[in-house]
Scaffold this motif. Structure first.
Motif, PDB file in Angstrom:
ATOM      1  N   ILE A 175      30.147  81.236  18.153  1.00 44.02           N
ATOM      2  CA  ILE A 175      28.868  80.573  17.945  1.00 44.02           C
ATOM      3  C   ILE A 175      28.399  80.195  19.335  1.00 44.02           C
ATOM      4  N   VAL A 176      27.232  80.669  19.729  1.00 50.17           N
ATOM      5  CA  VAL A 176      26.726  80.433  21.076  1.00 50.17           C
ATOM      6  C   VAL A 176      25.364  79.734  21.017  1.00 50.17           C
ATOM      7  N   ASP A 177      25.037  79.041  22.115  1.00 51.49           N
ATOM      8  CA  ASP A 177      23.736  78.376  22.230  1.00 51.49           C
ATOM      9  C   ASP A 177      22.620  79.376  22.471  1.00 51.49           C
ATOM     10  N   GLU A 178      22.901  80.348  23.349  1.00 53.11           N
ATOM     11  CA  GLU A 178      21.891  81.326  23.752  1.00 53.11           C
ATOM     12  C   GLU A 178      22.488  82.726  23.745  1.00 53.11           C
ATOM     13  N   LEU A 179      21.625  83.693  23.579  1.00 58.79           N
ATOM     14  CA  LEU A 179      22.044  85.087  23.623  1.00 58.79           C
ATOM     15  C   LEU A 179      21.935  85.620  25.040  1.00 58.79           C
ATOM     16  N   ALA A 180      22.749  86.597  25.363  1.00 56.36           N
ATOM     17  CA  ALA A 180      22.661  87.268  26.661  1.00 56.36           C
ATOM     18  C   ALA A 180      21.498  88.263  26.603  1.00 56.36           C
ATOM     19  N   ALA A 181      20.986  88.629  27.755  1.00 55.94           N
ATOM     20  CA  ALA A 181      19.805  89.496  27.841  1.00 55.94           C
ATOM     21  C   ALA A 181      20.011  90.839  27.143  1.00 55.94           C
ATOM     22  N   THR A 226      28.886  76.245   7.183  1.00 56.38           N
ATOM     23  CA  THR A 226      29.588  74.981   7.425  1.00 56.38           C
ATOM     24  C   THR A 226      29.955  74.835   8.895  1.00 56.38           C
ATOM     25  N   SER A 227      30.357  75.920   9.521  1.00 59.26           N
ATOM     26  CA  SER A 227      30.794  75.873  10.929  1.00 59.26           C
ATOM     27  C   SER A 227      29.646  75.549  11.885  1.00 59.26           C
ATOM     28  N   LEU A 228      28.417  75.809  11.477  1.00 59.09           N
ATOM     29  CA  LEU A 228      27.277  75.451  12.327  1.00 59.09           C
ATOM     30  C   LEU A 228      27.103  73.941  12.424  1.00 59.09           C
ATOM     31  N   ASN A 229      27.616  73.214  11.433  1.00 60.60           N
ATOM     32  CA  ASN A 229      27.590  71.757  11.451  1.00 60.60           C
ATOM     33  C   ASN A 229      26.165  71.215  11.632  1.00 60.60           C
ATOM     34  N   ASP A 230      25.206  71.844  10.960  1.00 65.39           N
ATOM     35  CA  ASP A 230      23.791  71.449  11.024  1.00 65.39           C
ATOM     36  C   ASP A 230      23.217  71.465  12.442  1.00 65.39           C
ATOM     37  N   GLN A 231      23.779  72.264  13.326  1.00 73.07           N
ATOM     38  CA  GLN A 231      23.310  72.404  14.701  1.00 73.07           C
ATOM     39  C   GLN A 231      22.851  73.850  14.908  1.00 73.07           C
ATOM     40  N   PRO A 232      21.887  74.074  15.796  1.00 77.08           N
ATOM     41  CA  PRO A 232      21.443  75.452  16.050  1.00 77.08           C
ATOM     42  C   PRO A 232      22.525  76.262  16.765  1.00 77.08           C
ATOM     43  N   GLY A 233      22.503  77.546  16.538  1.00 78.85           N
ATOM     44  CA  GLY A 233      23.452  78.439  17.196  1.00 78.85           C
ATOM     45  C   GLY A 233      23.293  79.852  16.675  1.00 78.85           C
ATOM     46  N   TYR A 234      23.831  80.794  17.429  1.00 76.53           N
ATOM     47  CA  TYR A 234      23.803  82.210  17.063  1.00 76.53           C
ATOM     48  C   TYR A 234      25.237  82.693  16.868  1.00 76.53           C
ATOM     49  N   PHE A 235      25.433  83.588  15.913  1.00 78.11           N
ATOM     50  CA  PHE A 235      26.740  84.194  15.705  1.00 78.11           C
ATOM     51  C   PHE A 235      26.816  85.476  16.530  1.00 78.11           C
ATOM     52  N   LYS A 236      27.936  85.628  17.212  1.00 75.94           N
ATOM     53  CA  LYS A 236      28.113  86.779  18.084  1.00 75.94           C
ATOM     54  C   LYS A 236      29.506  87.361  17.876  1.00 75.94           C
ATOM     55  N   VAL A 237      29.587  88.680  17.775  1.00 70.78           N
ATOM     56  CA  VAL A 237      30.869  89.375  17.711  1.00 70.78           C
ATOM     57  C   VAL A 237      31.248  89.693  19.143  1.00 70.78           C
ATOM     58  N   PHE A 238      32.474  89.310  19.516  1.00 70.80           N
ATOM     59  CA  PHE A 238      32.906  89.414  20.900  1.00 70.80           C
ATOM     60  C   PHE A 238      34.306  90.009  20.945  1.00 70.80           C
ATOM     61  N   TYR A 239      34.544  90.892  21.882  1.00 71.70           N
ATOM     62  CA  TYR A 239      35.881  91.469  22.056  1.00 71.70           C
ATOM     63  C   TYR A 239      36.550  90.739  23.209  1.00 71.70           C
ATOM     64  N   ASP A 240      37.439  89.790  22.886  1.00 75.72           N
ATOM     65  CA  ASP A 240      38.057  88.899  23.869  1.00 75.72           C
ATOM     66  C   ASP A 240      39.338  89.508  24.413  1.00 75.72           C
ATOM     67  N   MET A 241      39.380  89.690  25.729  1.00 72.39           N
ATOM     68  CA  MET A 241      40.572  90.250  26.359  1.00 72.39           C
ATOM     69  C   MET A 241      41.276  89.245  27.267  1.00 72.39           C
ATOM     70  N   GLU A 242      40.706  88.059  27.443  1.00 70.35           N
ATOM     71  CA  GLU A 242      41.322  87.046  28.310  1.00 70.35           C
ATOM     72  C   GLU A 242      42.456  86.342  27.590  1.00 70.35           C
TER      73      GLU A 242
END
Length: 121
Positions: free
Chosen positions: A43-49, A15-31
């Protein structure tokens, strides 16, 4: 690394993708999250290298290798019926009971779901 995703969690993620493309990423946020930081789902548009795949029973998730230190090799992602956040756990115990999903795709910038993961809503 493997993550078991429950049916309810998979439904919420879809449901959260809202019929749009995207990748799920686990991220450790410290900011802005204090000295320890928090685990966040993005949910990101592109993956990092250097992003590595986490195998799941749903769709692949990804993680930056330097963030793997805060995770376990076998995890479970769950959701509760009347609560907006997810629970991430492992054989060792609960990693996060209040795991937030943040939409970081370009189309979501400025929407409430793209805000700081440390902010309670």
């Amino acid at each position: 690394m493997h993550m078991q995703i429950t049916d309810l969690a998979a439904q919420r993620l879809t449901t959260s993708l809202n019929d749009q493309p995207g990748y799920f990423k686990v991220f450790y946020d410290m900011e802005g999250c204090g000295c320890n930081g928090v685990v966040v789902l993005l949910i990101v548009d592109e993956l990092a290298a250097l992003d590595e795949q986490i195998e799941t029973n749903f769709v692949p998730f990804y993680v930056d290798p330097k963030h793997q230190l805060n995770l376990e090799s076998n995890m479970k992602l769950d959701a509760q019926e009347n609560y907006p956040a997810f629970t991430l756990s492992s054989d060792s115990g609960v990693i996060s009971r209040n795991l937030r999903l943040r939409d970081a795709r370009a189309a979501a910038v400025g929407t409430p779901s793209a805000e700081n993961a440390c902010t309670l809503s």
